[in-house]
Every structure is written in structure tokens, then in C-alpha cells.
Design an enzyme around this catalytic site. Structure first.
Site, short mmCIF file in Angstrom:
data_model
loop_
_atom_site.label_atom_id
_atom_site.label_comp_id
_atom_site.label_asym_id
_atom_site.label_seq_id
_atom_site.Cartn_x
_atom_site.Cartn_y
_atom_site.Cartn_z
N HIS A 165 39.56 84.71 -22.88
CA HIS A 165 39.32 83.96 -24.14
C HIS A 165 37.89 85.26 -24.98
O HIS A 165 38.51 86.49 -24.03
CB HIS A 165 38.24 83.00 -23.95
N CYS A 252 30.65 80.41 -19.71
CA CYS A 252 31.51 79.44 -19.62
C CYS A 252 30.46 77.95 -18.92
O CYS A 252 31.08 76.90 -19.13
CB CYS A 252 33.08 79.36 -19.21
C1 CIR Z 1 40.15 77.02 -17.74
O1 CIR Z 1 41.88 78.40 -17.36
O2 CIR Z 1 40.19 76.68 -18.56
C2 CIR Z 1 38.89 78.02 -16.55
N1 CIR Z 1 39.50 77.55 -15.44
C3 CIR Z 1 38.70 78.83 -16.88
C4 CIR Z 1 37.78 78.25 -18.12
C5 CIR Z 1 36.84 79.88 -18.13
N2 CIR Z 1 35.78 79.48 -19.53
C6 CIR Z 1 35.63 80.71 -20.78
O3 CIR Z 1 34.97 81.71 -20.24
N3 CIR Z 1 34.97 80.01 -21.53
#
Ligand code: CIR
Length: 259
Positions: A165, A252
Site C-alpha cells: 500500500h 491499518c
Molecule cells: C492484507 O494483505 O490485506 C492484510 N493481510 C494486511 C493489510 C494491511 N493493511 C494496511 O496496511 N492498510
């Protein structure tokens, strides 16, 4: 609207399925009990920064639902329900809609494409959206429409290739300053801002959060901690090693809100 001053944080309790969370590179599963403990410490850090932390119900059917930032964007009293780009996470949008509808004055839904909250950086003057493997051009256009009630202009940039991201690699740390990895800043996308570069080799530290008077960052990155402190920032350290095993960071795991 200040991008660093907040009153509340919405978080979601991790459910046991978090051990099956998505990850870009195969690796060990997180330990559920340790994840819960680290999540609790994270919530305490948000409280130390002055936020009232509101816990949303766990969503056992969605392994990554603890990463609430990817399903919604909150700007003042306006909420946007996003369209997470990973197929296994798409249903998180409907679930979070229920949590947000009672809390925000206005709410819109991204109606097309896909966009993850991790790709959205809100500054004092604009919304910066990174196109990535999780956020496409159709999603960016739909987000621009859904975010219009916030009154903030929106600009799209490219998240570096192989970076999950946009905010994996950057964070706002005061009204006009962005903390960024060298690889992201090199694209020129932050020319209008002061930029503090993340020390080379400590890139996972770039996903930090500025909450009121405090920068909350992960333990284990001493050069970054020293750099921020030498620039006058008050740093609060939180361990988030279990979340990192499934590509999660500090931004997140909460939706920071100013109500
Ligand atoms: C994913 O791959 O969607 C989750 N395992 C981790 C999401 C992390 N989100 C973020 O950094 N905004």
C-alpha cells in the site's frame, strides 16, 4: 481539517482467523494470543495519545478484518465505505457500513473498481491515493466522487511496485511533513511537502501514525526512533510483530476520527 488531530479511534477485535491473513510472501502464521496482546497494547497507545477507542465486533469470517483501515475512509464527519481490492476482503465493506452509519453524519460508498484505505494518505490540503495491486483507476475515480462531501481535493500517484500500500511506505507526521521511504519519495509525489526520509534498511518503520502530539511507531527500528526524536517528535513505541507477519502495520489497525 487537521490530518493529525483526532478524538476517537475505531478498532476491531482480532478473531482467531487472523492467523490465515493474507501475506505477499509465504511465512509463519501469527500467534493468535500474541496478536491479541499486541493489539491491546496498540489500543492503549491510542488512548495514551488522547483517543477514545471504540471496539467494533470481530468478523471471524474475514481473516484480515482487524485491518479496519482498508475498508473505510473517515474525514471529519464524513465516512466513505471503500471496496477492498483483495477478493477475500470484499465483504468487509458491507460489515463496516453498519458500524459507520450510526457514527457519521454523512456516508458514501465507493461504487466501482477497488480501493484499499492503506493506499489513501490524507494531508491538511488533499487526499493522496496510490494506485497499487489493491487500488485501481476505476476505484480512484469512484473514491473522488464518494469523498466529495469532505471538500478535499484528490490526487492519484503510483504506489511503488511490490509495495502493498501507499502507506506501507509513508505517513503524515505534521501538517506539512511526510515521513517516507526513499523509494516512494523518489517518485516526486511529495514535492509540495517537507519530507523526512526513513533510514535505509528500516523501511517497515515507515508505516507509523501521528496521533495528536505523539508519533506511534513499531519497536525494533532504532535509527527511525532516534531520527524522529532528534526532529522534536514525541515517540511512543508499540510492538506489532504479529500483524507484520500478515503484512499489517500500525495505520491499518484503526480508523482515526475527529468528531
Ligand atoms: C492484507 O494483505 O490485506 C492484510 N493481510 C494486511 C493489510 C494491511 N493493511 C494496511 O496496511 N492498510
Amino acid at each position: 481539517m487537521s490530518p493529525i488531530r483526532f478524538t476517537h479511534a475505531l478498532v476491531r477485535s482480532p478473531s482467531p482467523s487472523v492467523v490465515d491473513g493474507l501475506r505477499a510472501i509465504d511465512g509463519p502464521d501469527p500467534d493468535f494470543d500474541c496478536f491479541v496482546a499486541e493489539h491491546g497494547e496498540y489500543c492503549l497507545a491510542l488512548e495514551r495519545a488522547g483517543l477514545a477507542v471504540e471496539m467494533m465486533a470481530e468478523l471471524p469470517a474475514f481473516a484480515d478484518a482487524v485491518f479496519v483501515e482498508d475498508a473505510a475512509l473517515c474525514i471529519g464527519n464524513h465516512a466513505v465505505v471503500l471496496r477492498p481490492g483483495a477478493p477475500s476482503r470484499a465483504g468487509e465493506a458491507d460489515a463496516i457500513q453498519l458500524d459507520l452509519s450510526s457514527r457519521f453524519r454523512t456516508m458514501e460508498t465507493v461504487a466501482d473498481g477497488c480501493v484499499d484505505g492503506g493506499d489513501i494518505l490524507v494531508t491538511a490540503s488533499e487526499i493522496i491515493v496510490g494506485r497499487s495491486a489493491r487500488t485501481n483507476s476505476a476505484g480512484v475515480m469512484a473514491l473522488a466522487a464518494a469523498a466529495r462531501p469532505s471538500g478535499m481535493p484528490l490526487r492519484s500517484v503510483d504506489t511503488p511496485v511490490d509495495v502493498l500500500h501507499l502507506k506501507t511506505d509513508c505517513a503524515i507526521i505534521d501538517e506539512g511533513t511526510i515521513f517516507s521511504t526513499r523509494r516512494l519519495a523518489a517518485s516526486g509525489c511529495f514535492e509540495e511537502y517537507n519530507v523526512i526520509l526513513c533510514p535505509d534498511g528500516e523501511e517497515p518503520a515507515a508505516n507509523l501514525i501521528r496521533v495528536n502530539d505523539v508519533v506511534i511507531m513499531r519497536t525494533g527500528f532504532p535509527e527511525t526512533t532516534a531520527l524522529l526524536e532528534s526532529n522534536g517528535y514525541q515517540v511512543d513505541l508499540v510492538q506489532a510483530d504479529e500483524a507484520a507477519l500478515v503484512d499489517g502495520g500500525l495505520s491499518c489497525m484503526s480508523l482515526r476520527c475527529a468528531w
